[in-house]
Write a protein that holds these residues in place. Structure first.
Motif, PDB file in Angstrom:
ATOM      1  N   VAL A  28       0.836  -1.196   0.000  1.00 45.90           N
ATOM      2  CA  VAL A  28       0.000   0.000   0.000  1.00 45.90           C
ATOM      3  C   VAL A  28       0.873   1.249   0.000  1.00 45.90           C
ATOM      4  O   VAL A  28       2.015   1.237   0.455  1.00 45.90           O
ATOM      5  CB  VAL A  28      -0.944   0.017   1.217  1.00 45.90           C
ATOM      6  N   SER A  29       0.309   2.324  -0.508  1.00 42.88           N
ATOM      7  CA  SER A  29       0.945   3.638  -0.442  1.00 42.88           C
ATOM      8  C   SER A  29      -0.087   4.681  -0.842  1.00 42.88           C
ATOM      9  O   SER A  29      -1.173   4.343  -1.318  1.00 42.88           O
ATOM     10  CB  SER A  29       2.165   3.721  -1.363  1.00 42.88           C
ATOM     11  N   ASP A  30       0.266   5.942  -0.625  1.00 39.59           N
ATOM     12  CA  ASP A  30      -0.564   7.015  -1.145  1.00 39.59           C
ATOM     13  C   ASP A  30       0.019   7.490  -2.473  1.00 39.59           C
ATOM     14  O   ASP A  30       1.065   7.020  -2.912  1.00 39.59           O
ATOM     15  CB  ASP A  30      -0.666   8.169  -0.140  1.00 39.59           C
ATOM     16  N   ASP A  31      -0.676   8.418  -3.136  1.00 41.75           N
ATOM     17  CA  ASP A  31      -0.135   9.012  -4.357  1.00 41.75           C
ATOM     18  C   ASP A  31       1.047   9.893  -3.985  1.00 41.75           C
ATOM     19  O   ASP A  31       0.902  10.847  -3.215  1.00 41.75           O
ATOM     20  CB  ASP A  31      -1.212   9.842  -5.067  1.00 41.75           C
ATOM     21  N   GLY A 137      -1.126  13.078   8.252  1.00 44.04           N
ATOM     22  CA  GLY A 137      -0.361  11.875   8.548  1.00 44.04           C
ATOM     23  C   GLY A 137       1.128  12.047   8.396  1.00 44.04           C
ATOM     24  O   GLY A 137       1.900  11.162   8.751  1.00 44.04           O
ATOM     25  N   TYR A 138       1.573  13.189   7.882  1.00 38.63           N
ATOM     26  CA  TYR A 138       2.997  13.446   7.709  1.00 38.63           C
ATOM     27  C   TYR A 138       3.499  14.268   8.906  1.00 38.63           C
ATOM     28  O   TYR A 138       2.885  15.265   9.285  1.00 38.63           O
ATOM     29  CB  TYR A 138       3.271  14.256   6.446  1.00 38.63           C
ATOM     30  N   PRO A 156      -6.261  17.506   1.799  1.00 40.32           N
ATOM     31  CA  PRO A 156      -6.434  16.074   1.523  1.00 40.32           C
ATOM     32  C   PRO A 156      -5.459  15.507   0.507  1.00 40.32           C
ATOM     33  O   PRO A 156      -5.162  14.315   0.528  1.00 40.32           O
ATOM     34  CB  PRO A 156      -7.882  15.984   1.025  1.00 40.32           C
ATOM     35  N   THR A 157      -4.963  16.350  -0.412  1.00 39.35           N
ATOM     36  CA  THR A 157      -4.024  15.889  -1.434  1.00 39.35           C
ATOM     37  C   THR A 157      -2.941  16.938  -1.644  1.00 39.35           C
ATOM     38  O   THR A 157      -3.096  18.108  -1.268  1.00 39.35           O
ATOM     39  CB  THR A 157      -4.733  15.636  -2.778  1.00 39.35           C
ATOM     40  N   ASN A 161      -3.154  21.245  -1.984  1.00 37.48           N
ATOM     41  CA  ASN A 161      -2.274  22.224  -1.350  1.00 37.48           C
ATOM     42  C   ASN A 161      -1.804  23.271  -2.362  1.00 37.48           C
ATOM     43  O   ASN A 161      -1.757  24.468  -2.056  1.00 37.48           O
ATOM     44  CB  ASN A 161      -1.065  21.527  -0.722  1.00 37.48           C
ATOM     45  N   PHE A 162      -1.448  22.833  -3.563  1.00 37.28           N
ATOM     46  CA  PHE A 162      -1.016  23.806  -4.576  1.00 37.28           C
ATOM     47  C   PHE A 162      -2.178  24.705  -4.986  1.00 37.28           C
ATOM     48  O   PHE A 162      -1.981  25.902  -5.257  1.00 37.28           O
ATOM     49  CB  PHE A 162      -0.428  23.078  -5.788  1.00 37.28           C
ATOM     50  N   GLY A 163      -3.392  24.148  -5.034  1.00 36.28           N
ATOM     51  CA  GLY A 163      -4.551  24.977  -5.331  1.00 36.28           C
ATOM     52  C   GLY A 163      -4.773  26.041  -4.275  1.00 36.28           C
ATOM     53  O   GLY A 163      -5.064  27.203  -4.592  1.00 36.28           O
ATOM     54  N   LYS A 164      -4.644  25.659  -3.015  1.00 32.64           N
ATOM     55  CA  LYS A 164      -4.799  26.622  -1.925  1.00 32.64           C
ATOM     56  C   LYS A 164      -3.709  27.685  -1.965  1.00 32.64           C
ATOM     57  O   LYS A 164      -3.954  28.859  -1.659  1.00 32.64           O
ATOM     58  CB  LYS A 164      -4.784  25.879  -0.584  1.00 32.64           C
ATOM     59  N   LEU A 165      -2.505  27.277  -2.350  1.00 34.17           N
ATOM     60  CA  LEU A 165      -1.405  28.237  -2.455  1.00 34.17           C
ATOM     61  C   LEU A 165      -1.708  29.278  -3.528  1.00 34.17           C
ATOM     62  O   LEU A 165      -1.507  30.481  -3.312  1.00 34.17           O
ATOM     63  CB  LEU A 165      -0.108  27.497  -2.781  1.00 34.17           C
ATOM     64  N   MET A 166      -2.210  28.836  -4.679  1.00 38.60           N
ATOM     65  CA  MET A 166      -2.509  29.764  -5.763  1.00 38.60           C
ATOM     66  C   MET A 166      -3.661  30.702  -5.406  1.00 38.60           C
ATOM     67  O   MET A 166      -3.703  31.851  -5.850  1.00 38.60           O
ATOM     68  CB  MET A 166      -2.835  28.992  -7.041  1.00 38.60           C
ATOM     69  N   LEU A 167      -4.601  30.221  -4.581  1.00 43.47           N
ATOM     70  CA  LEU A 167      -5.745  31.048  -4.174  1.00 43.47           C
ATOM     71  C   LEU A 167      -5.411  31.968  -3.003  1.00 43.47           C
ATOM     72  O   LEU A 167      -6.247  32.782  -2.599  1.00 43.47           O
ATOM     73  CB  LEU A 167      -6.928  30.151  -3.793  1.00 43.47           C
ATOM     74  N   GLY A 168      -4.211  31.830  -2.443  1.00 47.40           N
ATOM     75  CA  GLY A 168      -3.821  32.658  -1.316  1.00 47.40           C
ATOM     76  C   GLY A 168      -4.399  32.204  -0.002  1.00 47.40           C
ATOM     77  O   GLY A 168      -4.363  32.947   0.988  1.00 47.40           O
TER      78      GLY A 168
END
Length: 260
Positions: A28-31, A137-138, A156-157, A161-168
């Motif tokens: 098992v692993s995550d993306d 979990g990290y 969640p993914t 996180n990158f989407g939130k960064l771009m939206l400020g």
């Protein structure tokens, strides 16, 4: 011509043959692109391909399952999975995990920022008053995870996180340098996002095998074959397919180790 298998490894493979015939390993692993991830439901990635090749040479079939990281850890600890991919060595996990002594790869956690909202961060203290996007979990290290100077906000993914960064909605995010580089290209953010030089943590990543009878021998055989495969052109070709010619020099500053 491929070199002959050493006598010790041959004996290990003989011992492992009942295991190979009796079960298919469930890993098992995550993306965690570009190390391993799913594309249209198909597993891909550097460590995915390398692991499959090593187990193929050992005569062992592997079944892959992608889940949230916390669930991956719980499943391997409860014996519901045979292994977890790209995990760090942590003393608290030695009771239920066996590690090969050869790592799959090395993770280097760094901060990413939006170019239009730069932050002069050269040390953790420079994060005072900011919000940093993390992954559930990290645990990156005590200095980062326990600091009262700044806020940590999980998404969640990694893409979220990158989407939130771009939206400020966050000021920075933390992720592995190669993971960030890969996602920035996939999301078309090369001109909008950049990595900072500060290294939050750096750690080798391993295949962790659930501690069961015979797993020590399997871990040793896996490590021997992995070391051998790393010397072959096929190994370099796998990395090149996902990373191209991109070089990732180590940054000048480093904090204590973290946990994935």
């Amino acid at each position: 011509m491929r070199p002959l298998i050493p006598t010790l490894l041959l004996l290990l493979l003989v011992c492992l043959s009942p295991l190979a015939q009796a079960e298919r390993l469930r890993i098992v692993s995550d993306d965690w692109a570009p190390y391993l991830f799913q594309d249209n439901g198909q597993p891909q990635g550097i460590d995915y391909e390398v692991t499959n090749e090593v187990f193929k040479r050992l005569g062992i079939e592997v079944q892959w399952q992608f889940l949230p990281w916390r669930r991956c850890l719980a499943m391997v600890e409860q014996g519901l999975a045979d292994g977890v991919m790209d995990i760090f060595q942590v003393d608290s996990r030695l009771g239920y995990l066996v590690y090969p002594d050869e790592p799959m790869s090395e993770a280097e956690f760094v901060l990413y920022q939006a170019r239009q909202r730069p932050h002069p961060v050269a040390r953790l203290e420079d994060l005072a008053g900011l919000t940093v996007g993390t992954s559930p979990g990290y645990t990156y290290n005590a200095a980062f995870s326990d600091s009262p100077l700044f806020r940590r906000e999980a998404a969640p993914t990694h893409e979220a996180n990158f989407g939130k960064l771009m939206l400020g909605r966050i000021d920075l995010l933390v992720t592995d340098r190669r993971v960030g580089h890969y996602l920035v290209r996939q999301l078309g953010l090369e001109q909008s996002v950049e990595a900072l030089p500060l290294v939050i943590s750096r750690h080798p990543q391993y295949l962790g095998l659930a501690r069961k009878p015979g797993r020590e021998a399997l871990a040793q055989a896996f490590a021997e074959e992995l070391r051998r495969f790393k010397q072959e052109p096929a190994y370099a070709a796998i990395s090149a397919r996902y990373l191209g010619n991109q070089d990732f020099p180590f940054a000048v500053e480093q904090q204590d180790s973290g946990t994935r």
